[in-house]
Design an enzyme around this catalytic site. Sequence first.
Site, PDB file in Angstrom:
ATOM      1  N   SER B 213       0.838  -0.943  -0.071  1.00 54.26           N
ATOM      2  CA  SER B 213      -0.061  -0.025  -0.041  1.00 54.26           C
ATOM      3  C   SER B 213       0.895   1.438   0.070  1.00 54.26           C
ATOM      4  CB  SER B 213      -0.778  -0.091   1.244  1.00 54.26           C
ATOM      5  OG  SER B 213      -0.141  -0.314   2.466  1.00 54.26           O
ATOM      6  N   THR B 222       5.467   1.231   1.493  1.00 59.64           N
ATOM      7  CA  THR B 222       6.302   0.480   0.489  1.00 59.64           C
ATOM      8  C   THR B 222       6.107   0.761  -0.941  1.00 59.64           C
ATOM      9  OG1 THR B 222       6.474  -1.380   1.927  1.00 59.64           O
ATOM     10  CG2 THR B 222       7.025  -1.689  -0.415  1.00 59.64           C
ATOM     11  N   ASP B 275      -5.695   4.474  13.782  1.00 57.20           N
ATOM     12  CA  ASP B 275      -5.879   3.065  13.302  1.00 57.20           C
ATOM     13  C   ASP B 275      -6.710   2.218  14.440  1.00 57.20           C
ATOM     14  OD1 ASP B 275      -3.773   2.548  10.893  1.00 57.20           O
ATOM     15  OD2 ASP B 275      -2.449   3.634  12.255  1.00 57.20           O
ATOM     16  N   SER B 283      -7.980  -5.202   6.818  1.00 52.41           N
ATOM     17  CA  SER B 283      -7.248  -4.286   5.521  1.00 52.41           C
ATOM     18  C   SER B 283      -5.937  -5.122   5.276  1.00 52.41           C
ATOM     19  CB  SER B 283      -6.873  -2.922   6.088  1.00 52.41           C
ATOM     20  OG  SER B 283      -5.941  -2.384   5.333  1.00 52.41           O
ATOM     21  N   LYS B 307       3.323   1.488  16.647  1.00 56.59           N
ATOM     22  CA  LYS B 307       1.918   1.527  16.530  1.00 56.59           C
ATOM     23  C   LYS B 307       1.685   0.713  17.559  1.00 56.59           C
ATOM     24  CE  LYS B 307       0.104   1.580  12.569  1.00 56.59           C
ATOM     25  NZ  LYS B 307      -0.441   1.024  11.119  1.00 56.59           N
TER      26      LYS B 307
END
Lengths: 512, 512
Positions: B213, B222, B275, B283, B307
């Site tokens: 993505s 990436t 998120d 996802s 995260k």
Amino acid sequence: MNQGDTSTEFPTPPPLRAKRLRLHTQHQPVVIMRTDCHVCRSEGLASRSQVLVSSGGREVQATLFQIEGDDLLAIDQIALTETAWQILRLEEDAAVAVTHAPTLESLASVRRKIYGNRLDSHAVESIVKDVAARRYTDVHLAAFLTASAALPLDEQETVDLTGAMVEVGERLRWDSPIVMDKHCIGGLPGNRTTPIVVAIVAAHGLVIPKTSSRAITSPAGTADAMETLAPVDLDISTLRRVVEAEGGCIAWGGAMHLSPADDIFIRIERELDVDTEGQLIASVLSKKIAAGSTHVVIDIPVGPTAKVRSEASARHFAERISAVASHFGLLATCLLTDGSQPVGRGIGPALEALDVLAVLQDAPGAPDDLRRRAATLAGAALEIGGKVASGEGTTAALASLANGRAWQKFQAICEAQGGLRNPPNASNVHPLISPRAGRIVHINNRKLGRLAKLAGAPEAKAAGVFMNVSLGQEIDKGQVMLDIHAETSGELAYALEYAQRSQDIIEVEFSS
Amino acid sequence: MNQGDTSTEFPTPPPLRAKRLRLHTQHQPVVIMRTDCHVCRSEGLASRSQVLVSSGGREVQATLFQIEGDDLLAIDQIALTETAWQILRLEEDAAVAVTHAPTLESLASVRRKIYGNRLDSHAVESIVKDVAARRYTDVHLAAFLTASAALPLDEQETVDLTGAMVEVGERLRWDSPIVMDKHCIGGLPGNRTTPIVVAIVAAHGLVIPKTSSRAITSPAGTADAMETLAPVDLDISTLRRVVEAEGGCIAWGGAMHLSPADDIFIRIERELDVDTEGQLIASVLSKKIAAGSTHVVIDIPVGPTAKVRSEASARHFAERISAVASHFGLLATCLLTDGSQPVGRGIGPALEALDVLAVLQDAPGAPDDLRRRAATLAGAALEIGGKVASGEGTTAALASLANGRAWQKFQAICEAQGGLRNPPNASNVHPLISPRAGRIVHINNRKLGRLAKLAGAPEAKAAGVFMNVSLGQEIDKGQVMLDIHAETSGELAYALEYAQRSQDIIEVEFSS
């Protein structure tokens, strides 16, 4: 690649020329710029970037949409929607500067709320300030409101939200020691008591400067219905003049900027079709406090398809709203009322106004349920306002309806607001017929409300539903249960399609 | 006012003529119509109405903005933004019909979720279908995502969401019995292992058709970094050709329409900067399942500002994602990795690509942390893919970096994707200096990420942050801690202003 020697002083890009689009996007300010314009390139702006647009010392945050080619804009032009144009008070070709919008620190608080933390007063203040300044996108507004619904605000958060919403708006002050107010928390189609209550209370000599909202998720707000009878879009000085002359008014609160953050929240709640307790309390009370009220009577209809579905949750809501009100020196008295079916016969702005007129004029066939509810609420106001002894309010209120004093007062208020007028009629009317003989056992208020909305209410003033039956009534097969009123054939078709899909709007049970 | 005799058949209003605006509004289809056009009047449409726009058998739901006057549109014209124009595949002056958008039944499920109820598979399917068909407004999308964050999805809801997201997209199928994949759940700036992992794994003869993505809330995904080295916007047939020739690819998943609902969710999550576990799992897995993967190695960096902040929540996440994956016959292996500081030296698309090249070319000064992480992940893939014995994966992976086989494979993949190219350089570079001598005791990944984003990453490919220090290092007063790279002076100024306000991006403690 390492140490750079770029100067830390940066030239501001030359400004763009403003172009008025006359494009309406409601509360959301939008600007359109060329993808290849020097500002987009030097600032690294992309479509949907949030930008800070400034001109002549004023500024507004806007969503940027980018356009290719020179059909709409020259390379040095920026197009602005009406909301942005009016906030900046621009003239054609005015110089406009555009930069990245600053980071909104208050969004970190919204995220903390989403992740389950409570908000302190400083966090709530920052959120409300940014909302009132139109710095929140639809996504941010929906996130804050959804988080406050999914993880309800506690009492202190609700107090903080109410106070913050008052802070960012205008505020009215009155000389009278008692300033009466009235509110219904809604959810009951046709429950249009306010104009009647104001007329009765003002006829008894109390001060009641009533500001009302337009519909949030319902087919009509009081302001929508009242607007079919008299102008409601009063500025503060007109409102003051009306109240000084007649003791009361029924005005649209939105024109008063009493709670500008709430006016934005309400639009999003409408699109979501979601009401939340904390938001609802803050919405109601921030406007009462800003309007300078000292006393408020609150109508809480309870019923299986009303906004409040059980007596227990009504009592909880009543306690919570009274407690929050007391933080601001406001005395709130809540009345739990029957919310099992619509009140009066009309649902929709003009159709509800016609019910109001019938009650005030004491006309034959005037809806008795509407008359009794209005008298009960007005009676409570007369009692807490010290105009009649405890227990005598309803009788006094009914008397002023019967003897024409309330109707005289209502006419005087309408004249002071700009003149009494006749509600409009719909050009498309279509009946809904009972498929069988039997007894009316259930009326779904929510579906009736949706039906009236699909017919065009509240935007289409004459649109809505006119009830021909009530709970418990025996009817024949083929008898008209209600009429759908619409201003356009498209809206009528839309409402009929919904009525045909939903067979349980009014439930008829075989009687043997 | 009662019984009406209006016919139930309604004429459809004559169509409007399409005008292409070349206006970019991202995923959100918008149309502009005259306030006084016959369709707005007969249908009772207002600004921000949701409308159904159809032409030539295709249809799209759009937000209506209304415009006054005839500067932009003739009375019978409708202007469409690019998203709407492309979905309808219009030509100039094509006939377009506009009606009210139908009621979205799935929004009732969103409201039920907001009020604390869980969603069944049918409700989740309906929501995802409407999202993929672009029927949800920003307000609806934000409400669904916020509700799923505030009241997290349970395992079955996450399975249903994953399955629904696969259903609405394209799906790849491969002949190979083992189709390897790799994913990092993100939050660690510069952790650009994917191109290296794909090169190593493909060099060992495994099939690894990697789709990645673009950035969601980070300064580079990436796909953003890889795009500075080779084309990543491949259609399905090109991707298939690359993988058949070289065993692997590194492509942008968005071009593949593997999970179109997710592509919309991601834009809103980016605007919210939120998120959520369930959304994240759906996802990730929806794209792996749609890509035809049988095995996936998942990198979960753990650190105070990554995260995932604790080993416990990383283990919880690992269990949850493996469990959901197993519902779809996908074997997920999770590796918990060090997430205390950035990986490599670059943060931002081009700066990260330069780190990747250095590792693949085994260049002197190539970042060893990036090399070791990539080798560990590739090693795990080699082991579960049966190419080396258990425990020997990392050694085998490091060997293929040292002997140039991975670099050869990477070049071959880039050539097959359209040609290897050099990452761009930023024209504005500015150092951030240490205010004192001491030891680096803390690096805030989130604030570093924000700094790189303010400098323009990921839209500006050359923008970002280049690290000169790492955790535990002793530095002098005045020593360069990092360089900010920007493509424009405006973005550099914006990043510097943030760096000056936030003194704790890199914390230096006096050493005595």
